[in-house]
Design an enzyme around this catalytic site. Sequence first.
Site, PDB file in Angstrom:
ATOM      1  CE  LYS A 181      -2.012   2.566   3.239  1.00  0.00           C
ATOM      2  NZ  LYS A 181      -1.978   3.881   2.593  1.00  0.00           N
ATOM      3  CD  GLU A 255      12.771   3.852   8.325  1.00  0.00           C
ATOM      4  OE1 GLU A 255      12.760   4.658   9.286  1.00  0.00           O
ATOM      5  OE2 GLU A 255      12.671   4.193   7.143  1.00  0.00           O
ATOM      6  CB  CYS A 289      12.612   8.640   8.654  1.00  0.00           C
ATOM      7  SG  CYS A 289      13.512   7.676   7.444  1.00  0.00           S
ATOM      8  CD  GLU A 386       9.932  11.943  12.203  1.00  0.00           C
ATOM      9  OE1 GLU A 386       8.845  11.383  12.421  1.00  0.00           O
ATOM     10  OE2 GLU A 386      10.846  11.420  11.555  1.00  0.00           O
TER      11      GLU A 386
END
Length: 787
Positions: A181, A255, A289, A386
């Site tokens: 996906k 991850e 990331c 983040e």
Amino acid sequence: MEYGPAPESTKEAQAWLEQRGRTFGLFIDNAWSAPGELFASANPADGSKLADLTQATEADVERAVAAARRAQPGWQVLGGHGRARVLYALARLLQKHARLFAVLETLDNGKTIRETRDVDLPLAARHFYYHAGWAQLQAEEFADYRAVGVVGQIVPWNFPLLMLAWKIAPAMAAGNTVVFKPAEFTPLTAMLFAELCVQAGVPAGVVNIVTGDGRVGEAIVKHTGIDKIAFTGSTEVGRAIRIATAGSGKKLSLELGGKSPFIVFEDADLDAAVEGLVDSIWFNQGQVCCAGSRLLVQESVEAKFLAKLRARMDKLTLGSPLDKSIDIGALVDPVQRQRIAGLVESARAEGCTIYQPACELPADGSWFPPTLITGASTTAAVAQAEIFGPVLVAMSFRTPPEAVQLANNTVYGLASCVWTENISLALDVAPQIKAGVVWINTANQFDAACGFGGYRESGFGREGGREGMFEYMTALSEDARPPAPLVEAQAKAKANAHAAAPHDSPFGIDRTAKLYIGGKQARPDGAYSRAIHGANGEFIAEVGEGNRKDIRNAVEAAHKAGGWTKATAHNRAQVLYYIAENLAARGEEFAARIAAMTGAKNPEREVQAAIERLFYYAAWADKYDGQAHQPPMHGITVALNEPVGVIGIVCPNEAPLLGFISLVAPAIALGNRVVVVPSEAHPLSATDLYQVFDTSDLPGGVVNIVTGSADELARTLATHADIDAVWRHDGSAEGCAEVERLSAGTLKRTWVGGAKGRDWYSTAQSGGRAVLAHASQVKNIWIPYGV
Ligand code: NAI
């Protein structure tokens, strides 16, 4: 000198979209389904709609999983060479259509054409080439493994095609079939890739692509026909997936996010470091990331470095991502822009200084200028969360230890950069940083041969390299398990726990074994004990009833024993051999104890097996080496197997000595420290080991033992914030599921045996690299070499 615009043509990409009627169904079994409920994908640079895509339903996911399931045996049987040819064909086709892919990616995502053309596409193609190689070598290099089966893969929007390659290439190479996906913001290159699959001769059902939002992801995650989930995205969703898959037996790799430090020491080449920082935080608008989003600069050069940085920021160009000379493109969606703006404003309100170069933002689309925040406290939201945007937070440090301390001061551990001209300093700092990747004097380098993935709440599992292949394979030893008499043993243990009042021990010593914490015997905090009975129900002894506080003390002791991790592998091996020797010297005593507890007819066999297992892991201690990769750029990458840290272990009930040793020995052989809950039913083989440990030079705190209720203590281990991994192998399916669920809090690594059990006598089942992999995590250190 001003550069004129140099726009890349969108003609081919627009023609492709037109040809498809700007509407896409789902790609299942190598066929396109009729479009269903639609959602739009837009160009973030100007807000214009690019195409409509189908929001897959649960029934669609069902069809995709069924197709993948049907196709899997054939794909496996095709063999390594057959799969290698298909992967090679995909790599070739990606290269052939690189321009179309790059433009489509830029249109859909907003990232600059410079990046899609020079980074995303070459790396995606390389991933397929590299994994064609693993497919070819699989039978030779992974003889003891098989494909997991059907894998569900969910990716984010920041590297749509590259993440697809990272997921699909290793899965296919290993013989899996996939239900994939893409992110709802950026599904278009996946649609184009589906067409490539048909052209490349990927058999029907091997790759299935379903589009839609998080609900489709949820349907994939919960589907019982899927054997493994691989996810890249936010830590929040990763945690939800950990909880949703707990107890399902699905393999999982995550991850997740990061807040990676970019450390600049005073002797660094400051100009090079500034360029590295540009690549680190302004690559892909900071929507990366592993972005170096926290600048840690040594105080002595802080002012000079920040001045150079601001000057460089002034020169960054922002504008149409299709313009080949542009540095900064559009953010993926206005939602992200608002999120980033909110965080920057909160920093401003808290008194931080915000620096943004004067640049004109285009009227339409979603844009954010490169931003530098100074004056933030280490606990400020912008220093911890983040941001996932072009926003850098700068802080200073005085000494290398302070740099390390600041670098590790987040819940994440994905990547890090170290800039210094002093090789000793760089290589001293690298092992101290808790991150899966360390780039020395470089930033954001990726290669298919070099594993990538996080420590701590940045997730677990690796993508790329040999280690990445293991994520898509199951050790054959995990397949052939004997029927385990575990449930019976557990029931007996429970019954015994509530048995009548203790009477005299057959050993003639009515004693209560204490706990073993920090190398010393310790009374349980609650001052309670439990009676341990023999095979015939007779009382043998009492053991301490450990509780939450005891586990806390044990974890503290384990953390203090950090010297074990720094000890040489040779040294650790010596201690394991010594434990074996001392165990052998008292073999008869241990055998008698096993016989008394379990009624085993041949208890000597278990003692001998335990001694051999200690030799086995002593042998491995200095042989489980890492690897040196030679990626196409920037020197060498050293992949080191680092210990996980502090591991909580719940031991099996059967084979109480061998089971204990089979779990503790690999953990400590690789430098971990452990908090062990021995067999609940038969803990005395473990408590008898205290003296063996004391006479074997095992430093205090390396092995800590807390006896008591497996369920209760496992719960405490799984929720403890300072434990890095929990292993549970006592045959309780419910207990194992609970450990997986509770571990989601701090995203601990888990290794659970479920109800299936394993043959503790078999080295094939209870030894080998598969076990060592649980006891370690790979750190990839990129080192300049010959450059
Ligand atoms: P997300 O984690 O929500 O989305 C990633 C993927 O997961 C998408 O394909 C999404 O459809 C899917 N998904 C969402 N909910 C799901 C669920 N419950 N079960 C299964 N799949 C699900 O990330 P999002 O919302 O796009 O971005 C939010 C923030 O996450 C970003 O601002 C950034 O901080 C972080 N993020 C981190 C990434 C990374 O690579 N570490 C990538 C993307 C986002």
